[in-house]
Design an enzyme around this catalytic site. Structure first.
Site, PDB file in Angstrom:
ATOM      1  N   THR A 294      16.494  84.292  48.658  1.00 45.37           N
ATOM      2  CA  THR A 294      16.825  85.540  49.362  1.00 45.37           C
ATOM      3  C   THR A 294      17.958  85.219  49.981  1.00 45.37           C
ATOM      4  OG1 THR A 294      16.148  86.535  51.499  1.00 45.37           O
ATOM      5  CG2 THR A 294      15.185  84.453  50.965  1.00 45.37           C
ATOM      6  N   ASP A 295      18.763  86.159  50.163  1.00 41.23           N
ATOM      7  CA  ASP A 295      20.088  85.989  51.161  1.00 41.23           C
ATOM      8  C   ASP A 295      19.633  85.439  52.498  1.00 41.23           C
ATOM      9  OD1 ASP A 295      18.812  88.331  52.338  1.00 41.23           O
ATOM     10  OD2 ASP A 295      20.528  89.652  52.309  1.00 41.23           O
ATOM     11  N   GLU A 296      18.365  85.738  53.022  1.00 36.66           N
ATOM     12  CA  GLU A 296      17.955  85.042  54.248  1.00 36.66           C
ATOM     13  C   GLU A 296      18.372  83.628  54.503  1.00 36.66           C
ATOM     14  OE1 GLU A 296      14.843  86.905  56.389  1.00 36.66           O
ATOM     15  OE2 GLU A 296      14.752  88.775  54.800  1.00 36.66           O
TER      16      GLU A 296
ATOM     17  N   TYR B 274      10.259  82.084  57.684  1.00 31.72           N
ATOM     18  CA  TYR B 274      10.245  82.570  56.263  1.00 31.72           C
ATOM     19  C   TYR B 274      11.544  81.830  55.678  1.00 31.72           C
ATOM     20  CZ  TYR B 274      11.643  85.814  52.572  1.00 31.72           C
ATOM     21  OH  TYR B 274      12.086  86.233  51.306  1.00 31.72           O
TER      22      TYR B 274
ATOM     23  N   LYS C 124      12.150  79.360  52.496  1.00 30.08           N
ATOM     24  CA  LYS C 124      12.603  79.752  51.178  1.00 30.08           C
ATOM     25  C   LYS C 124      13.818  78.801  51.034  1.00 30.08           C
ATOM     26  CE  LYS C 124      12.164  82.506  48.810  1.00 30.08           C
ATOM     27  NZ  LYS C 124      11.205  82.841  47.467  1.00 30.08           N
TER      28      LYS C 124
HETATM   29  P1  NAD Z   1       5.309  90.286  48.201  1.00 31.00           P
HETATM   30  O1  NAD Z   1       4.830  89.641  49.433  1.00 31.00           O
HETATM   31  O2  NAD Z   1       5.316  91.627  47.793  1.00 31.00           O
HETATM   32  O3  NAD Z   1       4.633  89.623  47.039  1.00 31.00           O
HETATM   33  C1  NAD Z   1       4.222  88.197  47.036  1.00 31.00           C
HETATM   34  C2  NAD Z   1       2.975  87.866  45.707  1.00 31.00           C
HETATM   35  O4  NAD Z   1       2.829  86.454  45.811  1.00 31.00           O
HETATM   36  C3  NAD Z   1       2.066  88.598  46.116  1.00 31.00           C
HETATM   37  O5  NAD Z   1       1.258  89.233  44.910  1.00 31.00           O
HETATM   38  C4  NAD Z   1       1.107  87.434  46.594  1.00 31.00           C
HETATM   39  O6  NAD Z   1      -0.315  87.617  46.625  1.00 31.00           O
HETATM   40  C5  NAD Z   1       1.471  86.017  45.719  1.00 31.00           C
HETATM   41  N1  NAD Z   1       1.089  85.045  46.516  1.00 31.00           N
HETATM   42  C6  NAD Z   1       1.354  84.654  47.830  1.00 31.00           C
HETATM   43  N2  NAD Z   1       0.898  83.545  48.091  1.00 31.00           N
HETATM   44  C7  NAD Z   1       0.660  82.900  46.710  1.00 31.00           C
HETATM   45  C8  NAD Z   1       0.109  81.650  46.414  1.00 31.00           C
HETATM   46  N3  NAD Z   1      -0.002  80.600  47.274  1.00 31.00           N
HETATM   47  N4  NAD Z   1      -0.147  81.419  45.136  1.00 31.00           N
HETATM   48  C9  NAD Z   1      -0.090  82.738  44.208  1.00 31.00           C
HETATM   49  N5  NAD Z   1       0.248  83.607  44.555  1.00 31.00           N
HETATM   50  C10 NAD Z   1       0.851  83.871  45.905  1.00 31.00           C
HETATM   51  O7  NAD Z   1       6.879  89.609  48.073  1.00 31.00           O
HETATM   52  P2  NAD Z   1       8.134  90.477  47.239  1.00 31.00           P
HETATM   53  O8  NAD Z   1       8.830  91.381  48.062  1.00 31.00           O
HETATM   54  O9  NAD Z   1       7.753  91.007  45.786  1.00 31.00           O
HETATM   55  O10 NAD Z   1       9.047  89.027  47.196  1.00 31.00           O
HETATM   56  C11 NAD Z   1       8.878  88.567  45.802  1.00 31.00           C
HETATM   57  C12 NAD Z   1       9.994  87.418  46.045  1.00 31.00           C
HETATM   58  O11 NAD Z   1      11.157  87.755  46.068  1.00 31.00           O
HETATM   59  C13 NAD Z   1       9.534  86.478  46.963  1.00 31.00           C
HETATM   60  O12 NAD Z   1       9.755  84.979  46.613  1.00 31.00           O
HETATM   61  C14 NAD Z   1      10.926  86.657  47.987  1.00 31.00           C
HETATM   62  O13 NAD Z   1      11.117  85.618  48.906  1.00 31.00           O
HETATM   63  C15 NAD Z   1      11.694  87.355  47.130  1.00 31.00           C
HETATM   64  N6  NAD Z   1      12.821  88.106  47.778  1.00 31.00           N
HETATM   65  C16 NAD Z   1      12.153  89.204  48.309  1.00 31.00           C
HETATM   66  C17 NAD Z   1      13.122  90.402  48.637  1.00 31.00           C
HETATM   67  C18 NAD Z   1      12.634  91.580  49.348  1.00 31.00           C
HETATM   68  O14 NAD Z   1      13.421  92.210  50.106  1.00 31.00           O
HETATM   69  N7  NAD Z   1      11.364  91.851  49.270  1.00 31.00           N
HETATM   70  C19 NAD Z   1      14.428  90.008  48.673  1.00 31.00           C
HETATM   71  C20 NAD Z   1      14.829  88.835  48.241  1.00 31.00           C
HETATM   72  C21 NAD Z   1      14.190  87.948  47.680  1.00 31.00           C
END
Ligand code: NAD
Length: 334
Positions: A127-129, A151, A155
């Site tokens: 993430t950009d964060e 968070y 990351k």
């Molecule tokens: P989300 O919270 O919707 O989904 C996370 C998934 O991971 C869920 O299905 C959860 O059950 C699973 N999970 C959590 N802990 C786990 C563990 N210990 N073992 C196995 N599975 C586990 O998140 P998202 O928004 O889909 O984000 C996905 C990825 O993208 C993350 O790594 C996040 O940091 C990154 N990201 C998200 C965004 C955003 O805007 N949502 C932006 C940039 C990067």
């Protein structure tokens, strides 16, 4: 190609799996897709319902901190796409330990198991964060990591472990860092789905502080396409930004959402600002465009309109999640 996708029942991971299995990424011919997901509050099997009947998909209910399970599932896997994480900033402020466990220890466990299993390629989704906050200009991939929330720190820790596994052991890991995502199937604790579902429910919109925080928004379909490009054609050990989204203050975004519902600002309830709230994020997306020809394709106003329509039409999906979330958190957005 045999792929293992962690967190494939979450918002972005499930989009990637649905797209992969419906042939959206011709450079990634998938013979088998193994989803490993522990189904936290954010994971939802129904996110994979559209591809559930595909014989190439296998769902494994498992934790990325479980080395034994990963060793078994990674045997014979060609590539890993690592989405699994705790992802909600407010939850990390309320309790950081699960973020360190999953995002740091879970990522290290996955990298070690991938190394031992001889996995050819790993994409670590970040993430950009991790960069903190930037008043003007945009971050390039070599900017220092200065995360501010638990968070973002967890990351950043996982990104550094990815780097270490490449530098120390030669594992082919590629890191992607994306800006804020929006689209269907996003948990209603996050800003856009929270505001949209509150508008649908007749509830107030809890806007942090003066709403002046600036975020860059990209549709999850663009994000996933960028990840697929990095997996297929990126360079080992490199980091790629997936940005180029629409930059908006939270106030501007709220105004756009109010307009969709022909509602006015009386619907907005200002709430105390988030602790350590980053003012602005902005990614320079030049590297992935130069090397892999990536550019986001979905116009923000159009993507947002389609997202609003999806939430209007899929109350059965979000209503139960929202009722559960309301009892667990403060109800304010990411
Ligand atoms: P989300 O919270 O919707 O989904 C996370 C998934 O991971 C869920 O299905 C959860 O059950 C699973 N999970 C959590 N802990 C786990 C563990 N210990 N073992 C196995 N599975 C586990 O998140 P998202 O928004 O889909 O984000 C996905 C990825 O993208 C993350 O790594 C996040 O940091 C990154 N990201 C998200 C965004 C955003 O805007 N949502 C932006 C940039 C990067």
């Amino acid at each position: 190609m045999r792929l293992l996708v962690t967190g494939g029942a979450g918002f972005i991971g499930s989009h990637f799996v649905r797209q992969l299995l419906t042939g959206a990424y011709p450079d990634l011919p998938a013979d088998e897709v193994i989803v490993v997901d522990s189904l936290t509050y954010a994971g939802n099997r129904t996110n994979l319902a559209p591809v559930e009947a595909d014989p190439r998909l296998r769902f494994v209910h498992g934790d990325i901190c479980d080395a034994e399970l990963l060793a078994k599932e990674l045997s014979g896997v060609d590539a890993v796409v690592h989405f699994a994480a705790e992802s909600h900033v407010d939850r990390s402020i309320a309790g950081a330990s699960v973020f360190v466990r999953t995002n740091v220890l879970g990522t290290q466990t996955l990298l070690q198991c991938a190394l031992e299993a001889g996995v050819g390629r790993v994409v670590h989704v970040s993430t950009d964060e991790v960069y903190g906050s930037i008043d003007s200009g945009s971050w390039t991939e070599d900017c220092p990591l200065e995360p501010n929330s638990p968070y973002a720190s967890s990351k950043a820790g996982s990104d550094l472990l990815a780097r270490a596994y490449h530098r120390t052991y030669g594992l082919d890991v590629r890191v992607t860092r994306c800006c804020n995502n929006y689209g269907p199937y996003q948990h209603p604790e996050k800003l856009i789905p929270l505001f949209v579902t509150n508008l649908l429910d007749g509830s107030p919109l809890p806007l942090y502080g003066d709403g002046g925080n600036v975020r860059e928004w990209v549709h999850t379909d663009d994000h996933c396409r960028g990840i697929a490009l990095v997996l297929a054609g990126g360079r080992p050990g490199e980091t790629y930004h997936i940005g180029g989204g629409r930059e908006l203050t939270n106030r501007e975004l709220t105004g756009m959402l109010l307009e969709f519902f022909q509602a006015d600002w009386s619907r907005v309830r200002p709430v105390a600002d988030r602790k350590g709230h980053d003012l602005r994020y902005s990614l320079d997306g030049g590297k992935i465009e130069r090397e892999l020809g990536y550019r986001p394709q979905i116009d923000f106003a159009d993507g947002l309109a389609r997202t609003v329509r999806w939430y209007r039409e899929n109350r059965d999906w979000w209503q139960p999640l929202k009722s559960r979330a309301r009892t667990e958190t403060t109800g304010v957005p990411a």
